[in-house]
Scaffold this motif. Structure first.
Motif, short mmCIF file in Angstrom:
data_model
loop_
_atom_site.label_atom_id
_atom_site.label_comp_id
_atom_site.label_asym_id
_atom_site.label_seq_id
_atom_site.Cartn_x
_atom_site.Cartn_y
_atom_site.Cartn_z
N VAL A 98 0.88 -1.03 -0.05
CA VAL A 98 -0.05 -0.08 0.18
C VAL A 98 0.87 1.09 -0.10
O VAL A 98 1.99 1.47 0.72
CB VAL A 98 -0.93 -0.09 1.10
N VAL A 99 0.31 2.18 -0.86
CA VAL A 99 1.18 3.35 -0.92
C VAL A 99 0.16 4.59 -0.58
O VAL A 99 -0.95 4.72 -1.18
CB VAL A 99 1.96 3.79 -2.30
N LEU A 100 0.39 5.42 0.56
CA LEU A 100 -0.69 6.49 0.76
C LEU A 100 -0.04 7.78 0.28
O LEU A 100 1.03 8.14 0.61
CB LEU A 100 -0.87 6.43 2.20
N PHE A 101 -0.67 8.37 -0.53
CA PHE A 101 -0.30 9.75 -0.89
C PHE A 101 -0.83 10.72 0.26
O PHE A 101 -2.12 11.09 0.08
CB PHE A 101 -0.85 10.20 -2.23
N ALA A 102 0.12 11.59 1.00
CA ALA A 102 -0.22 12.31 1.98
C ALA A 102 1.06 12.92 2.46
O ALA A 102 1.96 12.68 2.29
CB ALA A 102 -1.09 11.78 3.03
N ASN A 103 0.87 14.04 3.22
CA ASN A 103 1.87 14.76 4.09
C ASN A 103 1.59 14.95 5.39
O ASN A 103 2.32 15.91 5.99
CB ASN A 103 2.31 16.06 3.31
N HIS A 104 0.54 14.45 5.93
CA HIS A 104 -0.02 14.85 7.21
C HIS A 104 0.54 13.91 8.27
O HIS A 104 1.00 12.55 8.08
CB HIS A 104 -1.52 14.63 7.42
N PRO A 105 1.11 14.50 9.32
CA PRO A 105 1.91 13.48 10.28
C PRO A 105 0.93 12.35 10.81
O PRO A 105 1.27 11.18 11.00
CB PRO A 105 2.09 14.40 11.57
N SER A 106 0.05 12.47 10.88
CA SER A 106 -1.07 11.14 11.33
C SER A 106 -0.92 10.24 10.34
O SER A 106 -1.28 9.00 10.84
CB SER A 106 -2.58 11.75 11.67
N VAL A 107 -0.78 10.56 9.09
CA VAL A 107 -0.67 9.51 8.11
C VAL A 107 0.64 8.79 8.31
O VAL A 107 0.60 7.42 7.87
CB VAL A 107 -0.70 10.19 6.62
N VAL A 108 1.67 9.37 8.32
CA VAL A 108 2.77 8.94 8.63
C VAL A 108 2.99 7.86 9.72
O VAL A 108 3.61 6.85 9.73
CB VAL A 108 4.08 9.97 8.69
N SER A 109 2.39 8.44 10.95
CA SER A 109 2.57 7.61 12.14
C SER A 109 1.58 6.35 11.83
O SER A 109 1.93 5.20 12.39
CB SER A 109 1.61 8.41 12.99
N PHE A 110 0.54 6.38 11.16
CA PHE A 110 -0.28 5.26 10.90
C PHE A 110 0.18 4.16 10.00
O PHE A 110 0.29 3.19 10.39
CB PHE A 110 -1.87 5.63 10.23
N ALA A 111 1.03 4.67 9.09
CA ALA A 111 1.69 3.69 8.11
C ALA A 111 2.75 3.24 8.73
O ALA A 111 3.10 2.05 8.51
CB ALA A 111 2.30 4.62 6.71
N ALA A 112 3.63 3.78 9.77
CA ALA A 112 4.75 3.14 10.36
C ALA A 112 4.23 2.10 11.46
O ALA A 112 4.92 0.92 11.52
CB ALA A 112 5.29 4.23 11.33
N SER A 113 3.10 2.15 11.80
CA SER A 113 2.33 1.22 12.75
C SER A 113 2.24 0.08 11.97
O SER A 113 1.86 -1.20 12.60
CB SER A 113 1.16 1.51 13.49
N LEU A 114 2.05 -0.01 10.66
CA LEU A 114 1.65 -1.16 9.98
C LEU A 114 2.82 -2.10 9.22
O LEU A 114 2.49 -3.08 8.53
CB LEU A 114 0.56 -0.85 8.63
N GLY A 115 3.87 -1.42 9.45
CA GLY A 115 5.08 -2.35 8.83
C GLY A 115 5.39 -1.75 7.35
O GLY A 115 4.98 -0.90 7.01
N PRO A 116 6.49 -2.54 7.03
CA PRO A 116 7.31 -2.30 5.50
C PRO A 116 6.42 -2.29 4.46
O PRO A 116 6.80 -1.76 3.41
CB PRO A 116 8.32 -2.99 5.67
N ARG A 117 5.22 -3.02 4.49
CA ARG A 117 4.44 -3.02 3.41
C ARG A 117 3.49 -1.74 3.02
O ARG A 117 2.72 -1.80 2.09
CB ARG A 117 3.37 -4.24 3.51
#
Length: 471
Positions: A98-117
């Motif tokens: 999954v690739v998420l197009f965003a620049n909001h810190p909450s999106v970065v934190s959420f993606a980090a919690s899901l792992g390298p995929r």
């Protein structure tokens, strides 16, 4: 008399074999200069069946799939719905990234919690309101190395039939593009557990995925909402369409319909409607518990300049304004009796094939399983004929959009933390130089800029291309 009886048995058998061989030779070549022209009856048994059916050897391996989405910040009820959707994608298979197009810190934190995929991509173009540009999203997706690329609404839930459909499409021997309309669900009685791993019923009992699939049966109506449409395509050197993709604002209407229409008319790819083989569930419940999903007949929200801008772009670029494709005539991918099949409207089938199909169907109905398959195809064809995704009537009412901001409000939106603004002045004759300047600023991640338009042509150009402007 005995001889005549034997001939009465042999002749129908020989005729059936002849018809089978003829259709087998003729129907796989489904694309000609005028588009799709036939109906493929049986393409593949389900790869999980035990009967050894499937496509001829050599078979391709399972494809690597990347799903792209542009979520809003992961806060409140919106964040919960988006989290549920993204986790449903990752749980489908290890072959999904999954690739998420965003620049909001909450999106970065959420993606980090899901792992390298799960990755966050901020190196695309956004409007001054933070809305991503659709053409920038598509351009970024095309540089991926995955076998299949898909763009999803960030709140749309996927079920495992998405993977089986993608695995099947990966076997096709030509470049393809498919779309799937979301299932119109307002009474979804299931939810996920606290670990976001299993589906639970109203009494918190564990629900099998098969029951979910049955709930979302093909008999449910599909929703033509543009922003919630799933699009996917094979990753190859073949372009999606002729011409350029205009700077639509993502999620503000019309861009998916425009893209599907252009892909169809460009004839570069085999286009398929997979709405009846992919369970993509879209439903929004507002904080007061009421559905805030737009009404089916409300294609354009009133007095919204972003939607007006996308609508106006749809009239200026491509063939949508002049030649809108009929969605009901697009080849449908169906799964009946455990088999993937292509179904097509009868008016696009040649007279010879029409007569052969009638004979074929009459012979097959002697088998109970084949009768069920025929009924399944008939149901899907009937439902598909009622789906009207036409937007051409809206295009005729297109007008250049107007920004609903005064000077004070737009300064508050654009200024950085130090209350600094980078201002330039330009007329329409300098639009090329202006766009080069804007691209340079974006590359440097400078967002606090404004353009003072010297004429109405420049004003309209900037609304559609840049957005950061003053009259």
């Amino acid at each position: 008399m005995k001889s005549a009886g034997l001939w009465s048995i042999w002749l129908p058998g020989l005729l059936l074999i002849s018809v089978s061989l003829y259709i087998t030779q003729r129907l796989p070549s489904v694309v000609d200069d005028d588009g799709i022209r036939g109906t493929v009856l049986y393409l593949s048994d389900d790869e999980d069946d035990d009967d050894g059916g499937g496509l001829p050897e050599p078979r391709k391996g399972k494809p690597k799939i990347t799903i792209f989405a542009a979520p809003r910040p992961f806060v409140g009820s919106v964040g919960i719905r988006q989290s549920r959707a993204v986790r449903s994608w990752l749980d489908l298979s290890p072959q999904v990234d999954v690739v998420l197009f965003a620049n909001h810190p909450s999106v970065v934190s959420f993606a980090a919690s899901l792992g390298p995929r799960t990755l966050v991509e901020s190196e695309i173009d956004f409007s001054f309101l933070g809305t991503p540009f659709f053409h920038s999203m598509v351009s970024r997706s095309l540089v991926s190395s995955s076998d299949i690329l898909a763009i999803m609404d960030p709140e749309t839930i996927l079920l495992p039939d998405f993977i089986s459909t993608m695995n099947f499409a990966h076997q096709l021997d030509q470049d393809w593009f498919l779309y799937a309309l979301p299932t119109d669900v307002s009474d979804f009685p299931f939810h996920m557990d606290s670990e976001w791993r299993n589906w639970l019923g109203e009494d918190d009992e564990w629900i099998k995925l098969q029951k979910l699939q049955e709930f979302l049966s093909p008999s449910r109506q599909r929703n033509c909402s543009d922003g919630h449409m799933l699009t996917a395509w094979s990753n190859s050197k073949m372009p999606l369409h002729m011409g350029v993709l205009p700077p639509f604002l993502y999620g503000k209407g019309f861009h998916n319909n425009w893209l599907v229409n252009e892909v169809i008319h460009s004839n570069f790819r085999f286009v398929v409607d997979a709405s009846w083989t992919i369970s993509n569930i879209y439903f929004i419940v507002s904080d007061d518990g009421q559905s805030d999903q737009p009404a089916k007949d409300s294609v354009v929200p009133q007095n919204h300049w972003e939607y007006d801008g996308n609508l106006h772009l749809g009239t200026l670029y491509g063939q949508l304004y002049f030649h809108e494709a009929n969605f009901s005539n697009i080849v449908k991918l169906a799964k009946c009796g455990g088999r993937f099949m292509f179904a097509h409207t009868i008016e696009n089938v040649s007279p010879v094939l029409q007569s052969l199909q009638g004979l074929w169907k009459e012979m097959l109905l002697t088998s109970g399983r084949e009768k069920n398959i025929a009924d399944c195809l008939s149901t899907i064809s009937s439902l598909a004929s009622t789906v009207d995704c036409s937007i051409r009537s809206n295009l005729s009412h297109s007008v250049p959009p107007q920004l609903p901001f005064d000077l004070e409000s737009i300064l508050l939106l654009v200024a950085d933390k130090t209350k600094t603004i980078v201002l330039t002045v330009a007329g329409y004759s300098y639009k090329e130089m202006l766009m080069s300047w804007v691209c340079g600023l974006r590359r440097l991640r400078i967002k606090n800029f404004l353009i003072w338009a010297l004429d109405i042509e420049m004003y309209r150009f900037c609304i559609l291309q840049v957005s950061n402007l003053l009259a």
